[in-house]
Design an enzyme around this catalytic site. Sequence first.
Site, PDB file in Angstrom:
ATOM      1  N   SER A  94       0.845  -1.194   0.000  1.00  0.00           N
ATOM      2  CA  SER A  94       0.000   0.000   0.000  1.00  0.00           C
ATOM      3  C   SER A  94       0.877   1.240   0.000  1.00  0.00           C
ATOM      4  O   SER A  94       2.026   1.210   0.457  1.00  0.00           O
ATOM      5  CB  SER A  94      -0.881   0.023   1.246  1.00  0.00           C
ATOM      6  N   ASP A  95       0.345   2.345  -0.502  1.00  0.00           N
ATOM      7  CA  ASP A  95       1.019   3.611  -0.273  1.00  0.00           C
ATOM      8  C   ASP A  95       0.929   3.917   1.228  1.00  0.00           C
ATOM      9  O   ASP A  95       0.113   3.342   1.946  1.00  0.00           O
ATOM     10  CB  ASP A  95       0.386   4.718  -1.102  1.00  0.00           C
ATOM     11  N   ALA A  96       1.752   4.814   1.703  1.00  0.00           N
ATOM     12  CA  ALA A  96       1.874   5.054   3.145  1.00  0.00           C
ATOM     13  C   ALA A  96       0.546   5.495   3.750  1.00  0.00           C
ATOM     14  O   ALA A  96       0.023   6.556   3.409  1.00  0.00           O
ATOM     15  CB  ALA A  96       2.945   6.111   3.412  1.00  0.00           C
TER      16      ALA A  96
END
Length: 551
Positions: A94-96
């Site tokens: 996932s993105d942060a």
Amino acid sequence: QGDDLSKNNTVAACAKHYVGYGAAIAGRDYNTVDMSLQLLHDVYLPPFKSAVDAGVATIMSAFNTLNGVPASGNSYLIRQVLKNEFGFSGFVDSDAGAILELMAHGYATDRADAGRLAINAGVDMDMGTGIYATELAGLIKNGSVSEKTLDDAVRRILTVKYKLGLFDDPYRYCDKKREKKDLLTAEHRTAARDLARQSIVLLKNDQHILPISKNIGKIAVIGPLADAKNDMLGCWSFTGDEKDAVSILDGIKSAVSPKTAVLYAKGCDVGSTSTGQFDDALKIAAEADLVVMAIGESGDMTGEAHSRADISIPGNQEELVRRIQATGKPLVILLANGRPLTIPWLAGNVSTLVETWFLGTEAGHAVADVLFGDYNPSGKLPVSFPVSVGQIPLYYSECSTGRPLAEDPGNIFRSRYIDSPNDALFPFGYGLSYTTFQYSNLKLSKPELTTDQTLEVSVDITNTGSRQGEEVAQLYIRDLCASVCQPVKVLKRFEKIALNPSETKTVTFRLQQEDLKFHNAEMKWVAEPGDFMIYVGGNSKEVLQASFKLL
């Protein structure tokens, strides 16, 4: 990434952000994305398919929603398309914070629900939220997530770690001696300089001020980005150190002859409206034989979370240009920016305009190479520059309306603006050189194309100037009539060639039926029989054209 991840000079590449992240409504970062399935599959997914085919190790999911479903919880995108249809065998991270943000989207009720949605959608690694660490065990116990799903995610992650050699040496990339030995070597700086100068785009050189003689008497270097080392590193350069960067001012000083005087004044700050520093700039401009101005955006004005509603030149930099131009001295404008800018006044009133972007550590040397003719610019715009922000989104591959302006420009009932041209200020693929190129003799190997055949498209390109140069020949196609309306042009091939003065080379492109396919209304990947146009030229607007038929 290379061919062997066990080597310590390779890294696991990550393709991101999957998918549609660049299509946020109003151009505002993290905003909603809504598009047709045809646009998604014909434009936004193919780069990821190419990355998968090339063996990319990881893919990062995006922050945005896509057609109402957050990308980081979108089973259709990740499980069906990416993992099943594309055959991606690496892991998805996932993105942060994106999994936690499923709640802010109104898609998940709580942390556990967010974790359930994300891992079932195919997000294998949770970056930064700790949700998988705290919630997965309970989700498996209550049957919301299967052990098979967990095992698949773990297997994908551990496989990449194994290929990287991290089981043998978890700290193999934490080597201070190697860092000191390998970073910023002469070889690497030379490569960075070459890449940087190839990225520079010459937009205007009407009075042939460029290239500049290194023996010129006095050069005035003016502007807030002239001596801005840190800005040259651009956004997301967290470990970059400005002391390692070469400013434009330093690059110019190192390139000119010992007899040339280089004068410098900042003139103004990037976003300032004060004219307090103008006098210093005007003074040295009056003394100089030529003025080079470096203006644009600061390095931290672009990139993630730095959307701008007004994409003109910030502050009073353009007013400073007007004042300097009024001195009558030959003037070169260098733009440093991370996005297309609206610069109609500059384009209409300044004779010499160079797009330099943020070129990194060797920025100053790369710019000087182009300014003084050690490198003949060959860059082409990868985006269209609008006349006005109101034209955005603006791209070369638009579909025609039922009332296209070109058919009858005198008819007011056309798809047009009443206060602006429809076209870009500088079109996609545009870029000049210190020499000139002529395209001629466009030929097709056959007038008709059938399945399993290859169509050869050839064109002669002649260097009609007095300097050696490189040209990027571009081939576009148009499907004239289809069951789903197609763009007026789609870039299919390009090739960069070097030509000596008066030299002619023939460039040959090859097309097959696969290059003509699109997703129809039933989302089938098809090439439909009919008439097609071929366009070949040095940018998306100035082209030769020919036609063929697909049987």
